[in-house]
Design a protein around this motif. Sequence first.
Motif, mmCIF file in Angstrom:
data_model
loop_
_atom_site.group_PDB
_atom_site.id
_atom_site.type_symbol
_atom_site.label_atom_id
_atom_site.label_comp_id
_atom_site.label_asym_id
_atom_site.label_seq_id
_atom_site.Cartn_x
_atom_site.Cartn_y
_atom_site.Cartn_z
ATOM 1 N N VAL A 4 0.985 -1.102 -0.118
ATOM 2 C CA VAL A 4 0.079 0.045 0.210
ATOM 3 C C VAL A 4 0.909 1.152 -0.022
ATOM 4 C CG1 VAL A 4 -1.875 1.364 1.236
ATOM 5 C CG2 VAL A 4 -1.872 -1.305 1.342
ATOM 6 N N ARG A 5 0.494 2.269 -0.988
ATOM 7 C CA ARG A 5 1.424 3.287 -1.032
ATOM 8 C C ARG A 5 0.346 4.494 -0.571
ATOM 9 N NH1 ARG A 5 6.009 5.260 -3.523
ATOM 10 N NH2 ARG A 5 5.726 7.473 -4.301
ATOM 11 N N GLY A 6 1.147 5.736 -0.016
ATOM 12 C CA GLY A 6 0.251 6.593 0.321
ATOM 13 C C GLY A 6 -0.177 7.628 -0.721
ATOM 14 N N ASP A 7 -1.108 8.678 -0.632
ATOM 15 C CA ASP A 7 -1.064 9.596 -1.669
ATOM 16 C C ASP A 7 -1.343 10.969 -0.898
ATOM 17 O OD1 ASP A 7 -1.985 11.437 -3.539
ATOM 18 O OD2 ASP A 7 -4.003 10.321 -4.074
ATOM 19 N N LEU A 8 -0.193 11.720 -0.998
ATOM 20 C CA LEU A 8 -0.121 12.965 -0.172
ATOM 21 C C LEU A 8 -1.296 14.016 -0.411
ATOM 22 C CD1 LEU A 8 1.472 14.862 1.455
ATOM 23 C CD2 LEU A 8 2.778 15.759 -0.509
ATOM 24 N N ASP A 10 -4.336 13.166 -0.958
ATOM 25 C CA ASP A 10 -5.701 12.566 -0.632
ATOM 26 C C ASP A 10 -5.689 13.015 1.026
ATOM 27 O OD1 ASP A 10 -7.553 11.413 0.533
ATOM 28 O OD2 ASP A 10 -7.093 9.359 0.071
ATOM 29 N N PRO A 11 -6.861 13.983 1.183
ATOM 30 C CA PRO A 11 -6.835 14.524 2.509
ATOM 31 C C PRO A 11 -6.855 13.695 3.685
ATOM 32 C CG PRO A 11 -8.471 15.616 0.968
ATOM 33 C CD PRO A 11 -7.643 14.483 0.246
ATOM 34 N N GLN A 12 -7.372 12.353 3.281
ATOM 35 C CA GLN A 12 -7.672 11.230 4.207
ATOM 36 C C GLN A 12 -6.567 10.417 4.518
ATOM 37 O OE1 GLN A 12 -10.333 11.542 6.220
ATOM 38 N NE2 GLN A 12 -10.708 13.391 4.820
ATOM 39 N N CYS A 13 -5.443 10.684 3.659
ATOM 40 C CA CYS A 13 -4.281 9.687 3.593
ATOM 41 C C CYS A 13 -3.287 10.084 4.763
ATOM 42 C CB CYS A 13 -3.506 9.945 2.317
ATOM 43 S SG CYS A 13 -2.036 8.937 2.356
ATOM 44 N N PRO A 14 -2.858 9.145 5.687
ATOM 45 C CA PRO A 14 -2.182 9.063 6.630
ATOM 46 C C PRO A 14 -0.780 9.805 6.421
ATOM 47 C CG PRO A 14 -2.952 6.937 6.530
ATOM 48 C CD PRO A 14 -3.200 7.747 5.520
ATOM 49 N N THR A 15 -0.338 9.882 5.056
ATOM 50 C CA THR A 15 0.992 10.468 4.745
ATOM 51 C C THR A 15 1.150 11.821 5.209
ATOM 52 O OG1 THR A 15 1.094 8.841 2.707
ATOM 53 C CG2 THR A 15 2.449 10.895 2.642
ATOM 54 N N ARG A 16 0.132 12.390 5.241
ATOM 55 C CA ARG A 16 0.323 13.852 5.721
ATOM 56 C C ARG A 16 0.641 14.082 7.107
ATOM 57 N NH1 ARG A 16 -4.496 17.342 3.051
ATOM 58 N NH2 ARG A 16 -3.998 17.082 0.892
ATOM 59 N N ARG A 17 -0.098 13.102 8.046
ATOM 60 C CA ARG A 17 0.386 13.100 9.497
ATOM 61 C C ARG A 17 2.002 12.654 9.485
ATOM 62 N NH1 ARG A 17 -4.517 10.626 9.418
ATOM 63 N NH2 ARG A 17 -3.703 8.733 9.988
ATOM 64 N N LEU A 18 2.124 11.757 8.763
ATOM 65 C CA LEU A 18 3.692 11.247 8.821
ATOM 66 C C LEU A 18 4.593 12.279 8.644
ATOM 67 C CD1 LEU A 18 5.655 9.011 9.240
ATOM 68 C CD2 LEU A 18 5.407 8.148 6.971
ATOM 69 N N LEU A 19 4.493 12.687 7.548
ATOM 70 C CA LEU A 19 5.086 14.063 6.883
ATOM 71 C C LEU A 19 5.230 15.505 8.013
ATOM 72 C CD1 LEU A 19 4.392 14.492 3.019
ATOM 73 C CD2 LEU A 19 6.592 13.565 4.233
ATOM 74 N N ASP A 20 4.127 15.611 8.734
ATOM 75 C CA ASP A 20 4.045 16.388 9.971
ATOM 76 C C ASP A 20 5.010 16.020 11.042
ATOM 77 O OD1 ASP A 20 2.378 18.145 8.775
ATOM 78 O OD2 ASP A 20 0.466 17.292 9.921
ATOM 79 N N ARG A 21 5.047 14.702 11.267
ATOM 80 C CA ARG A 21 6.019 14.159 12.347
ATOM 81 C C ARG A 21 7.477 14.164 12.034
ATOM 82 N NH1 ARG A 21 1.786 10.570 12.569
ATOM 83 N NH2 ARG A 21 2.754 9.105 12.032
ATOM 84 N N ILE A 22 7.719 13.665 10.847
ATOM 85 C CA ILE A 22 9.108 13.672 10.431
ATOM 86 C C ILE A 22 9.757 14.939 9.907
ATOM 87 C CG2 ILE A 22 8.982 11.059 9.759
ATOM 88 C CD1 ILE A 22 9.037 11.631 6.898
ATOM 89 N N GLY A 23 8.854 15.695 9.407
ATOM 90 C CA GLY A 23 9.357 17.173 8.798
ATOM 91 C C GLY A 23 9.835 18.070 10.012
ATOM 92 N N THR A 24 10.049 17.852 11.177
ATOM 93 C CA THR A 24 10.238 18.762 12.213
ATOM 94 C C THR A 24 11.857 19.012 12.112
ATOM 95 O OG1 THR A 24 10.392 17.431 14.094
ATOM 96 C CG2 THR A 24 8.128 18.450 13.452
ATOM 97 N N GLN A 64 9.344 9.649 21.478
ATOM 98 C CA GLN A 64 8.105 8.813 21.761
ATOM 99 C C GLN A 64 7.476 8.529 20.025
ATOM 100 O OE1 GLN A 64 5.495 10.568 24.843
ATOM 101 N NE2 GLN A 64 6.883 10.036 26.289
ATOM 102 N N GLY A 65 7.134 9.599 19.663
ATOM 103 C CA GLY A 65 6.591 9.525 18.349
ATOM 104 C C GLY A 65 7.719 8.476 17.164
ATOM 105 N N LEU A 66 8.835 8.876 17.309
ATOM 106 C CA LEU A 66 9.620 8.000 16.333
ATOM 107 C C LEU A 66 9.583 6.725 16.646
ATOM 108 C CD1 LEU A 66 12.710 10.387 16.014
ATOM 109 C CD2 LEU A 66 11.027 9.795 14.362
ATOM 110 N N ALA A 67 9.319 6.257 18.063
ATOM 111 C CA ALA A 67 9.260 5.120 18.522
ATOM 112 C C ALA A 67 8.169 4.176 17.929
ATOM 113 C CB ALA A 67 9.489 4.989 19.937
ATOM 114 N N ARG A 68 6.999 5.152 18.151
ATOM 115 C CA ARG A 68 5.597 4.505 17.765
ATOM 116 C C ARG A 68 5.622 4.391 16.227
ATOM 117 N NH1 ARG A 68 2.911 8.578 19.950
ATOM 118 N NH2 ARG A 68 3.290 9.875 18.198
ATOM 119 N N ASP A 69 6.301 5.386 15.351
ATOM 120 C CA ASP A 69 6.266 4.872 13.977
ATOM 121 C C ASP A 69 7.232 3.967 13.584
ATOM 122 O OD1 ASP A 69 4.344 7.120 13.765
ATOM 123 O OD2 ASP A 69 5.914 8.637 13.445
ATOM 124 N N GLY A 70 7.880 3.221 14.779
ATOM 125 C CA GLY A 70 8.794 2.133 14.248
ATOM 126 C C GLY A 70 9.993 2.567 13.799
#
Length: 135
Positions: A4-8, A10-24, A64-70
């Motif tokens: 499964v590949r994300g689609d940035l 798509d407003p419902q795609c979790p890719t957006r949340r992931l980019l928020d977390r890794i983009g800091t 904690q966020g990085l650990a939760r994301d694996g």
Amino acid sequence: MDSVRGDLFDPQCPTRRLLDRIGTKWTSMAVKVLAEASPEEVRFAELQRRMAGISQKMLSVTLQGLARDGLVGRRVEATVPPRVYYRLTPLGLTLEEPLAALREWAETHMAEVDRANRRSPEATADHRKPAGTAG
């Protein structure tokens, strides 16, 4: 690996949340410190020392966020006080190269971005406002 590949876009795609977390900045700095130490672990206190300006709370939330994301593994030694160690997981190691490219770009072009900000009409207008007035 999941197929499964994300689609940035798509407003419902979790890719957006992931980019928020890794983009800091804190995530980028933590990944850099842990990647430089890899495969060794780094203690929490050492991470905080190497990441100038980060509070204990912000470092804790970031890890904690990085650990939760694996992306980061965490190990606790049952001492008093407990010693907590972190390392990048294999997935976390794959994040270092793109983040390194982004850090390099930012460090290379920061002066140009600063100049553009100083020349922008918004910066000029904000600069001319009397102190204490709202935008």
